[in-house]
Design a protein around this motif. Sequence first.
Motif, PDB file in Angstrom:
ATOM      1  N   THR A1207      -0.778  19.193 -64.848  1.00  0.00           N
ATOM      2  CA  THR A1207      -1.733  20.255 -65.343  1.00  0.00           C
ATOM      3  C   THR A1207      -3.151  19.862 -65.568  1.00  0.00           C
ATOM      4  O   THR A1207      -4.166  20.441 -65.426  1.00  0.00           O
ATOM      5  CB  THR A1207      -1.214  21.077 -66.585  1.00  0.00           C
ATOM      6  N   THR A1208      -3.089  18.710 -65.999  1.00  0.00           N
ATOM      7  CA  THR A1208      -4.440  17.796 -66.119  1.00  0.00           C
ATOM      8  C   THR A1208      -5.196  18.221 -65.011  1.00  0.00           C
ATOM      9  O   THR A1208      -6.457  18.094 -64.903  1.00  0.00           O
ATOM     10  CB  THR A1208      -4.240  16.360 -66.453  1.00  0.00           C
ATOM     11  N   LYS A1209      -4.702  17.879 -63.588  1.00  0.00           N
ATOM     12  CA  LYS A1209      -5.433  17.847 -62.247  1.00  0.00           C
ATOM     13  C   LYS A1209      -6.385  19.326 -62.196  1.00  0.00           C
ATOM     14  O   LYS A1209      -7.421  19.147 -61.490  1.00  0.00           O
ATOM     15  CB  LYS A1209      -4.396  17.997 -61.165  1.00  0.00           C
ATOM     16  N   GLY A1210      -5.649  20.418 -62.776  1.00  0.00           N
ATOM     17  CA  GLY A1210      -6.629  21.707 -62.606  1.00  0.00           C
ATOM     18  C   GLY A1210      -7.826  21.770 -63.308  1.00  0.00           C
ATOM     19  O   GLY A1210      -8.656  22.164 -63.029  1.00  0.00           O
ATOM     20  N   VAL A1211      -7.601  21.123 -64.734  1.00  0.00           N
ATOM     21  CA  VAL A1211      -8.688  20.979 -65.528  1.00  0.00           C
ATOM     22  C   VAL A1211      -9.779  20.033 -64.794  1.00  0.00           C
ATOM     23  O   VAL A1211     -11.079  20.451 -64.672  1.00  0.00           O
ATOM     24  CB  VAL A1211      -8.255  20.382 -66.895  1.00  0.00           C
ATOM     25  N   THR A1212      -9.346  18.919 -64.098  1.00  0.00           N
ATOM     26  CA  THR A1212     -10.144  17.968 -63.276  1.00  0.00           C
ATOM     27  C   THR A1212     -11.055  18.946 -62.328  1.00  0.00           C
ATOM     28  O   THR A1212     -11.987  18.823 -62.017  1.00  0.00           O
ATOM     29  CB  THR A1212      -9.571  16.856 -62.705  1.00  0.00           C
ATOM     30  N   ALA A1213     -10.323  19.679 -61.551  1.00  0.00           N
ATOM     31  CA  ALA A1213     -10.981  20.780 -60.685  1.00  0.00           C
ATOM     32  C   ALA A1213     -12.021  21.433 -61.143  1.00  0.00           C
ATOM     33  O   ALA A1213     -12.977  21.413 -60.323  1.00  0.00           O
ATOM     34  CB  ALA A1213      -9.812  21.377 -59.896  1.00  0.00           C
ATOM     35  N   ILE A1214     -11.846  21.772 -62.096  1.00  0.00           N
ATOM     36  CA  ILE A1214     -13.107  22.809 -62.846  1.00  0.00           C
ATOM     37  C   ILE A1214     -14.263  21.797 -62.995  1.00  0.00           C
ATOM     38  O   ILE A1214     -15.186  22.225 -62.850  1.00  0.00           O
ATOM     39  CB  ILE A1214     -12.600  23.272 -64.238  1.00  0.00           C
ATOM     40  N   ILE A1215     -14.039  20.421 -63.476  1.00  0.00           N
ATOM     41  CA  ILE A1215     -15.120  19.280 -63.746  1.00  0.00           C
ATOM     42  C   ILE A1215     -15.794  19.144 -62.268  1.00  0.00           C
ATOM     43  O   ILE A1215     -17.076  19.270 -62.274  1.00  0.00           O
ATOM     44  CB  ILE A1215     -14.547  18.187 -64.284  1.00  0.00           C
ATOM     45  N   VAL A1216     -15.041  19.076 -61.301  1.00  0.00           N
ATOM     46  CA  VAL A1216     -15.700  18.719 -60.029  1.00  0.00           C
ATOM     47  C   VAL A1216     -16.514  20.146 -59.560  1.00  0.00           C
ATOM     48  O   VAL A1216     -17.533  20.094 -59.025  1.00  0.00           O
ATOM     49  CB  VAL A1216     -14.408  18.694 -59.047  1.00  0.00           C
ATOM     50  N   ALA A1217     -15.855  21.142 -59.936  1.00  0.00           N
ATOM     51  CA  ALA A1217     -16.772  22.527 -59.325  1.00  0.00           C
ATOM     52  C   ALA A1217     -17.986  22.709 -60.185  1.00  0.00           C
ATOM     53  O   ALA A1217     -18.918  23.027 -59.591  1.00  0.00           O
ATOM     54  CB  ALA A1217     -15.795  23.620 -59.776  1.00  0.00           C
TER      55      ALA A1217
END
Length: 1541
Positions: A1207-1217
């Motif tokens: 679920t950490t990966k989804g949070v990372t996707a927000i950082i990249v965005a």
Amino acid sequence: MSTNKKALIDTYRVQESDSNFFESFTALSWRQENKRLRAASDDDHDRHPPSESQFAIKPEVQRLSKKEFELLYIEVLYTIKHKIGTTAGGHLPYIQDLYQYAQEAFRISPEDHARLLAKATEEKPPIVILNVTVIKARDLEAKDADGFSDPYCMLGIMPGRLLEQDLSSTAVALSDEEDHHKKEEKKRGGSLRKFSLSKKKKDKTVKELLPAKLIKTTDVKPNTVNPVWEEKFRFDLDDVRSDRLHLDIWDHDEEFSVIDAAKKLNEVQSMKGLGRFFKQVAQSARPRRKGGDIDDFLGCVTVPIKDIPSTGAEKYFQLHGRSSKSNIQGEIKLRLQLATREDRGLEEEDNWTDVRQHEDLICLFIEHEVRRLREPSSTWNGNLPKAATTILHQHAIQGDVTDVQQAVCRWMAYSRKHMEYTFSYELLLRLLEDLDNKWTADSLSREEEQCLNESFSTFKDYCTSLIKKRREVYPYCNKHALNRLHQMIKVLVKIYSMKVFKYVCPFAKELHSEIITAAKRGTLEWYERAIHMARKQSKRHTADQEEDIIYSLIDLTNCLNADLYGTINEYQKIFNLVANVDYFSVTYKQLEKLLGEEFTNCMKKTTFSKGNKVLEGMLGTTYFELYLALQEFCNYGWEHLPENHDPLEIEHYYKWFHFAVTQWISVAQEKAIHRIHKAIELDKTADVGGGGAKFSTSAVDVCCCFSQISEFWRQLAWPDLVDAYSMVSKLTKDMCECAKIYADSVHQKLIDKGYYDEEGQFDVTEQLCITINNIEQVRRALKQLPETMNFVEIQHAVEQSHETESKENLHTTVREADQIMLEKIQQVVDRVADKMRPDIKSDVFHLNWAPESVPAEEAVEDLMKYLDSNLLTLNQYLLKSNFDRILQSIWVEVLEEFNDVLVTEESRMPVIYKRMYEALGLLVDFFHADEKGLEMKKITIEEYIKLKKLLSLYKKDTLKLITIFYEEKLKQQAEFKSKEFGVLNVRMCYRNETGTMFVEILNAKDVIPLDANGFSDPYVLIQFCPEHIFHDVPVQKTSIKKKTLNPVFDESFEFNVSIEQCRKRGAVLVFTVMDHDYVFENDFAGEAYVDLCNIPGVDGQDVSGFDSLAITALPLMQPQHKVVLILLQSSRWFESDLPPSMGGYVHPAFQKVYDVFKENIETNREKAACFSAYYKGELVVDLWGGYSDIEAGRPWQNDTLSIMFSTTKGVTAIIVALFVQRGYLDYKKRVSYYWPEFGKNGKENITVDMLLSHQAGLSITKGTIDIRLLKTNQTKVEKFLEEQEPVWIPGTAYSYHVITFGMYVDVLLRKADPKHRNVDQIFKEEIAEPFDIDIHYGLPRSELHRNSRFVPLTLTNIVKHTVQSFSLNQLNIFFTLMNPTSMFTKASYSGFNQELTFAAFNNPDLNQIPLTSFLGFGNARSLAKLWGILANGGTYNNRTLLNPTMINLLGTPLVTGRSIDGLLDTTVGRGVFFLPTPQGHLSFGHPGYGGQTAYVDVKNNVGIGYLTSYLKSFTLGDDVQFLEYEAAFYECLEKYAKGNT
């Protein structure tokens, strides 16, 4: 008229509709080839070659004056008259024959002959000479005591006249003298050495018969019986008819010098002196043996002069004694040669006049023989008749003309006459070889060398003049002429390689430069004639000046091409092979420069390159005919010139034609579309190629059209590949568009015939088969475009030119068109399957509900009959590929119906599923049809594999599945021989008297170290499995042995188990070696499995003497992959007596969520978890419950944190965005743009999008690193990642990057961040603190007290949960993870070399490492809040996290379908997964291992988060408890939303 003939006529009509546009252009190459073939017609191959004399230089012919002519004739008559030697060697013996031949050759009248013969008779006769060479002797008698002799020779001429006059009168005197010598010798006791005359004692001695000047001696050869002398002597002869050569061999006495004796002998002036000399020789002899009278004489030879042949003699002569009683042995080898000399006042050595006469004589005889020839002189072998050779031979020996002088004369005579009459070059080559073999330095006089120099030079000039005119003299289509050229070059090469040539012509130029100069001059003259003829002929075609220019260029270029064809295929081989001259390069470069200048000048005078008249009438093809001619010319250079050649002037010829080709492509598209419509209009059924497959003529016409376009482009072979891209792209798009037009048109015809009508009965028709066959044929034609249009090289050239930004991939165009064609075919094919679906569904239903007693063969019979009846027509008329497509589509329909029965119908008895399983096998055989139907790889597709697995499980119960698992474990234990994890030594037996199993744990060896000190604290768990058999048997464990890898336990255990339990399938005894840990969870060290059936006593026999039982050494195993390891670390589910614990808040409208959550907590279905939801920015659900640490009794609190896993990966996707929104990153750019070192090893084209959407192919690493390097040495981590290689082509597929996702993204974020911060710092500063989000990348030490501890499920419960859920996805995930070789399993353990067990995840040191793959920590409230911000437009408290555009980009799917590893069948975006909501639409976020889930539902303005510290199977957003909370939430939401509206 037959159907095929009608179809052929229709095809002609289609072609004629556009005036054979495509055919006229594709025929250009054929016309070009015909012109060249005509130029190289075979008709000239066997013709007699042209005469060299017509083209060669005319050398000055030297004629004898009348006086010189008569003197030469007198010389011949004199030579014949004084013929010497015995006739031999094929010479004529009769003088009159020689006189007659000479008279004929000189063409002398009888009167002149008589007159000149009289003059020859008046000449003084020549002096005859005998040249003697004493070569060697062999096998002589040994006279000395040492077994050898010291031989020497005495030789002289015995005059025949003296012998005849004195023989009788001196007989008595000779006897008296011999007696006197014998007496004297007897007194000295020795033998007499003398020059022996005859075998008869009455013969005179040499001293009385030979003049002193005729006696000569050789050197003495000491100590040998096989002497070699090689000494030459010359004697004048008085009478060749009676004189004889006599030779004695003597053994030398060292007291007397042979050399001094020879000198004294030559000083003797009279017969009296000679007598005194031999008397001295006799007196000097010494006795060899006491009382013996042994002679030192070794033998003699006498040769009559009259027996010596005129050609000379060289042979061994047998030695003879002085009498018949003499015992003589051995033989001597002599070379005898007769010659003459004349007393004409000339030096004896000066024979220059004789040499010149000899050459003139050969020339005269050659002319005479040529006059007598009936065949061409080139066929003459050069042999003169016997009379001529006899005269020449006699002239040579009488004139003392040496062998080398004769060779020189023959060469000069024949080469001179060759330039007049043209002889065979093989003849000249033989003469040169003879001269080369005989010539030695100083063997010729200065005058002779000068003559030979002039002869060579003249002949060389003659040959180079022929090379200059080689095209006329030696046309490349005439094999006889080429053979003469080949031989002529060989003669030239031979001359230049001869020692005599280099000696007499020291300043001659190199042959290489001579040939090149001649070739260049000849080429220039020939080109001038060729261009003159081309211009002259072009005026016959048309009155238009510009067209004249084109025609003249075509004729000129074709002429040059024909010449180059001959150059490559004939001339180059000859010149290069024989003379090592690169004739082609010389000729081509010269012609290329000339043609380049002419072409450029001519094209500047025309307007064709600007498009005028290019495609008008015949000029259109003529213009391209010029292009093809120039192309052929340039190809000769590109293919045959050396690679490092200078740029050619004409190599950019194609640029003049660019406009014409572009215009042709445009016209070709129009013509192709017109032809397609015409072909469909005249469409007729045609049986193409037999075999039963049905087509129509339109498909043939369209394929032919594409083929002709491709062929014409292939013929053009545009040299500039980068420039060719735009044209190939246009052609490809045009043909693809035409293919789509055709597919749409024929498909529309099928629609018009009612194929898609829902009403009426469905029948498989011929028209249906023809339609999809036609589309398939045209599709196949398109598939050939990449090869025929040279896509690979063109695309590569474009990429190398760095112009790829604006150019799309050529293959993509074809693939898109191909996909459309396939979809069109599939549309028709699927329609067939759809039409058949109701009947298939009905038959499968009956199969499922048939009585249990009906076997599978009967139950499936109706279905197979129905399929067979419908497939019969399809198989007859369809192409194999199309038939397979229909089979495939029907097969998928069948599988779907089977699956639907399992999903939708109520559960049945296992026997029903067993029958379905067997029926599935029968259907496999039906569709495979003994390799005549579908290939097995097309049958065993993913749907089939899943269905088969599902049926195999459905036909078993859960307990059987568990049994199978343990049986597999026993099999692994039996095959495992390695001791890398240590060995456990035990003894076991079953005691029948007490009904107990006795187990003794003795010791363990080489246990793996698991503590930081290099040791372990091992203990052993003893457990009977499976649980459903031994549910009441407790797990026992040994004591803990501290700080050792070789613990000694010596502990015994006794278990109450029945013998029946032990004998059950899958019954095992499991030994698990653990490492005790006081602070954290105990670590797993290894395990071993024992089959209870094999333990002594289980067979029912009593076991006596337990101590005497053999010790069983069990190699400890590690699970094949870490998933099993994790599952087995907790041997039993912890059953807690702690009271239920729960807290939190819910909005009143969402009370049901609270109720469901509470029920799960109270019933222990939920052990420890939190669930939260935001709606329109408001926290409406925030619940937590259970115990974050059951062993410590610590309840889950409001601020409890839990690991979020993926679920950490989804949070990372927000950082990249967020970085994309700020411009730090661009989804479309390559990763190497931000991280240059990344761009290698196949990763060059990986974009940020590919990395985020798991398409990068980097899920598996080559090697591993320490996870702690993420904090201690990021540079080392970066280098490790930079060296990795994709495991599939990036962008072509996806597979979940379990571990490596965060490794790469973390580095990317750090590289892109202007401040180069680590990801934990970025999140904290940019998101966590500004938006009050309690999430951490790596848990700070200050927050460790808030973290929960994990408690895993047992393997048994995992299997039960998976089977009971009846989820195909769950089963697929389970079996994928159980497979150690699966791509997903390998990906799960890539990257790091640490064992990521539960002990590791509870390790505070690990938890502090920031990694965006799985080491994020938070709670459901923070996750729901974060995703809820996005759900509410991206803004919170007047601060914007992401704008709507970025939220939309983040929520855009990038890839969907089945992953390459077979695990997932979902939709993936930019770091997010798309999860279905209970309302049916998709949300996006990210699930995590064990049940964790968080996502945003933009449609409903909802953000949801769920975390649990108790792992629940292998869920991906479909955890049972979470789904219950989610369903309750959406149920409340619908009511709440309606109420608010």
